[in-house]
Design a protein around this motif. Structure first.
Motif, mmCIF file in Angstrom:
data_model
loop_
_atom_site.group_PDB
_atom_site.id
_atom_site.type_symbol
_atom_site.label_atom_id
_atom_site.label_comp_id
_atom_site.label_asym_id
_atom_site.label_seq_id
_atom_site.Cartn_x
_atom_site.Cartn_y
_atom_site.Cartn_z
ATOM 1 N N TYR A 1 0.873 -1.176 0.000
ATOM 2 C CA TYR A 1 0.000 0.000 0.000
ATOM 3 C C TYR A 1 0.903 1.216 0.000
ATOM 4 C CZ TYR A 1 -3.964 3.046 1.118
ATOM 5 O OH TYR A 1 -4.949 4.007 1.067
ATOM 6 N N VAL A 2 0.740 2.058 -1.013
ATOM 7 C CA VAL A 2 1.647 3.197 -1.205
ATOM 8 C C VAL A 2 0.903 4.514 -1.036
ATOM 9 C CG1 VAL A 2 3.152 4.397 -2.833
ATOM 10 C CG2 VAL A 2 3.157 1.894 -2.738
ATOM 11 N N VAL A 3 1.415 5.344 -0.134
ATOM 12 C CA VAL A 3 0.921 6.704 0.060
ATOM 13 C C VAL A 3 2.002 7.655 -0.426
ATOM 14 C CG1 VAL A 3 0.056 8.412 1.695
ATOM 15 C CG2 VAL A 3 -0.357 5.964 2.112
ATOM 16 N N VAL A 4 1.691 8.448 -1.441
ATOM 17 C CA VAL A 4 2.646 9.442 -1.953
ATOM 18 C C VAL A 4 2.291 10.798 -1.365
ATOM 19 C CG1 VAL A 4 3.442 10.680 -3.999
ATOM 20 C CG2 VAL A 4 3.153 8.201 -4.077
ATOM 21 N N SER A 5 3.282 11.427 -0.736
ATOM 22 C CA SER A 5 3.076 12.725 -0.106
ATOM 23 C C SER A 5 3.672 13.824 -0.969
ATOM 24 C CB SER A 5 3.713 12.749 1.283
ATOM 25 O OG SER A 5 3.537 14.001 1.903
ATOM 26 N N ALA A 6 2.911 14.908 -1.146
ATOM 27 C CA ALA A 6 3.388 16.022 -1.969
ATOM 28 C C ALA A 6 2.605 17.279 -1.642
ATOM 29 C CB ALA A 6 3.224 15.697 -3.458
ATOM 30 N N PRO A 7 3.232 18.462 -1.762
ATOM 31 C CA PRO A 7 2.479 19.708 -1.679
ATOM 32 C C PRO A 7 1.601 19.844 -2.931
ATOM 33 C CG PRO A 7 4.849 20.071 -1.386
ATOM 34 C CD PRO A 7 4.679 18.705 -1.941
ATOM 35 N N VAL A 8 0.353 20.210 -2.732
ATOM 36 C CA VAL A 8 -0.575 20.414 -3.848
ATOM 37 C C VAL A 8 -1.329 21.709 -3.586
ATOM 38 C CG1 VAL A 8 -2.490 19.482 -5.186
ATOM 39 C CG2 VAL A 8 -0.844 17.911 -4.124
ATOM 40 N N SER B 1 9.517 23.319 -7.280
ATOM 41 C CA SER B 1 9.318 22.307 -8.322
ATOM 42 C C SER B 1 8.849 20.976 -7.750
ATOM 43 C CB SER B 1 10.613 22.099 -9.113
ATOM 44 O OG SER B 1 11.604 21.478 -8.311
ATOM 45 N N GLY B 2 9.004 20.788 -6.431
ATOM 46 C CA GLY B 2 8.589 19.531 -5.823
ATOM 47 C C GLY B 2 7.099 19.442 -5.565
ATOM 48 N N GLY B 3 6.355 20.517 -5.846
ATOM 49 C CA GLY B 3 4.918 20.514 -5.595
ATOM 50 C C GLY B 3 4.122 20.561 -6.880
ATOM 51 N N ILE B 4 2.828 20.289 -6.741
ATOM 52 C CA ILE B 4 1.884 20.395 -7.848
ATOM 53 C C ILE B 4 1.046 21.640 -7.620
ATOM 54 C CG2 ILE B 4 -0.239 19.379 -8.797
ATOM 55 C CD1 ILE B 4 1.017 16.639 -8.313
ATOM 56 N N HIS B 5 0.911 22.463 -8.658
ATOM 57 C CA HIS B 5 0.077 23.646 -8.498
ATOM 58 C C HIS B 5 -0.604 23.965 -9.822
ATOM 59 C CE1 HIS B 5 3.652 25.595 -10.268
ATOM 60 N NE2 HIS B 5 2.803 26.520 -10.706
ATOM 61 N N SER C 1 0.586 17.800 1.571
ATOM 62 C CA SER C 1 1.385 18.381 2.660
ATOM 63 C C SER C 1 1.574 19.892 2.520
ATOM 64 C CB SER C 1 2.762 17.705 2.704
ATOM 65 O OG SER C 1 3.446 17.883 1.471
ATOM 66 N N THR C 2 0.651 20.561 1.849
ATOM 67 C CA THR C 2 0.786 21.996 1.593
ATOM 68 C C THR C 2 0.730 22.813 2.883
ATOM 69 O OG1 THR C 2 -0.488 21.541 -0.405
ATOM 70 C CG2 THR C 2 -0.050 23.849 0.112
ATOM 71 N N ALA C 3 1.639 23.771 3.002
ATOM 72 C CA ALA C 3 1.621 24.713 4.123
ATOM 73 C C ALA C 3 1.637 26.123 3.548
ATOM 74 C CB ALA C 3 2.818 24.491 5.043
#
Length: 346
Positions: A228-235, A291-295, A320-322
């Motif tokens: 089970y894979v959870v991918v964490s990223a700023p969005v 560049s590590g986030g999706i926007h 994980s957006t702040a």
């Protein structure tokens, strides 16, 4: 004021896809850490209203820009202020703590909020020498993560090993879902223990390689029958591409400052950051963090997220957006929930 929401664009994430939030309790400039913690609880309540699957908090020590230093305590406050959403940690840094204490904390949480608690576990140790000394740990404390994890899980099954005959109360007999955060050998450890993997990375190729190894090496266990894979990223999602990018600016600058000055500062206003000076090194780290986030707009973010899920085979995305602007951040989460077809629980 937030912009009116347009019709849901295509492509959107599959309706059955799980979407969750991670909040590190970021401190905003001019704000006390106590307000950052209250903001986390507020955001968890909004996430539940929007239909997000999980809400996780994190562990950082001695960081000016992050108030979340006691994740089990904060998770209890979040769980007490909500009623349906799963609550957990992303994560408790296991080398910082005796496994018995971690087991007891999560045993208490699960006893108070049955069926809602997640135990996300990382293998990092205190960020600086001073923090490690204060925690009573050294830089090598993470080397025996497998032994620490074996002991911790054993307190729930009644077989802690490690030469201890302690039976932990109330954890023994409970089953709190455990997740391993992939840092260093974390993916291999998750596979060996048959646990879900939580992974993030600016280098997607390396991240995908780690996920492939995890799936290939996964050993089914009582804790997990399949990978089970959870991918964490700023969005960040907004009415315009530029507004979405602006939401990521504050954290990207704090991360760049931390990498060049050794200290993660409180989040500042994006307009001020963009107008201010940066050294060439700071600029490089700032752009790398961005560049590590999706926007983007809903259409742009939906396409980018669908692509990420297709390339990684992720079962879940942990956002994980702040952002400095709480209103813009909530609007982003609201738009993202629509993309994923989430609906608020009854």
């Amino acid at each position: 004021m937030t912009s009116p929401l347009p019709p849901v664009p295509s492509p959107a994430l599959p309706p059955s896809f799980r979407l969750s939030l991670l909040d590190r309790s970021p401190v905003r400039r001019g704000q006390e850490p106590a307000q950052a913690l209250r903001d986390t609880v507020w955001l968890a309540q909004r996430a539940e209203e929007l239909g997000y699957h999980r809400f996780w908090v994190s562990e950082h020590h001695g960081v000016p820009g992050i108030a979340g230093s006691a994740p089990a305590v904060l998770a209890g406050a979040v769980a007490g202020a909500t009623s349906r959403i799963r609550v957990g940690t992303g994560g408790v840094m296991l080398p910082n703590h005796p496994p018995l204490v971690v087991a007891e904390q999560f045993g208490v949480l699960e006893s108070l909020f049955p069926g809602r608690i997640d135990m996300g576990l990382g293998r990092s140790v205190g960020f600086t020498d001073g923090v490690r000394r204060a925690l009573g740990r050294d830089a090598g404390a993470a080397d025996d993560f497998a032994g620490l994890l074996t002991e911790l899980l054993g307190y729930f099954t009644g077989t802690p090993g490690g030469g201890t005959a302690v039976h932990a109360r109330p954890p023994e007999g409970l089953r709190v879902p455990a997740f391993v955060l992939a840092t260093g050998s974390g993916a291999a450890q998750a596979a060996a223990f048959g646990l879900p993997l939580v992974i993030a990375g600016r280098d997607e190729e390396r991240m995908r390689a780690a996920i492939d190894r995890y799936r290939a090496e996964f050993a089914p266990s009582a804790w997990g029958a399949r990978p089970y894979v959870v991918v964490s990223a700023p969005v960040a999602v907004a009415a315009t591409t530029e507004a979405a990018r602006r939401l990521l600016v504050s954290e990207a600058w704090s991360a760049a400052y931390a990498r060049t000055h050794g200290e993660f500062p409180p989040l500042g206003p994006p307009e001020e950051i963009l107008a201010g000076p940066m050294t060439a090194r700071e600029r490089d780290h700032f752009e790398e963090s961005l560049s590590g986030g999706i926007h983007g707009t809903e259409a742009e973010a939906g396409a980018a997220l669908a692509g990420l899920v297709a390339r990684t085979g992720a079962d879940e995305i942990l956002v994980s957006t702040a952002g400095y602007d709480r209103g813009a951040l909530l609007d982003s989460h609201r738009r993202l929930a629509r993309l994923a077809g989430l609906s608020a629980p009854a």
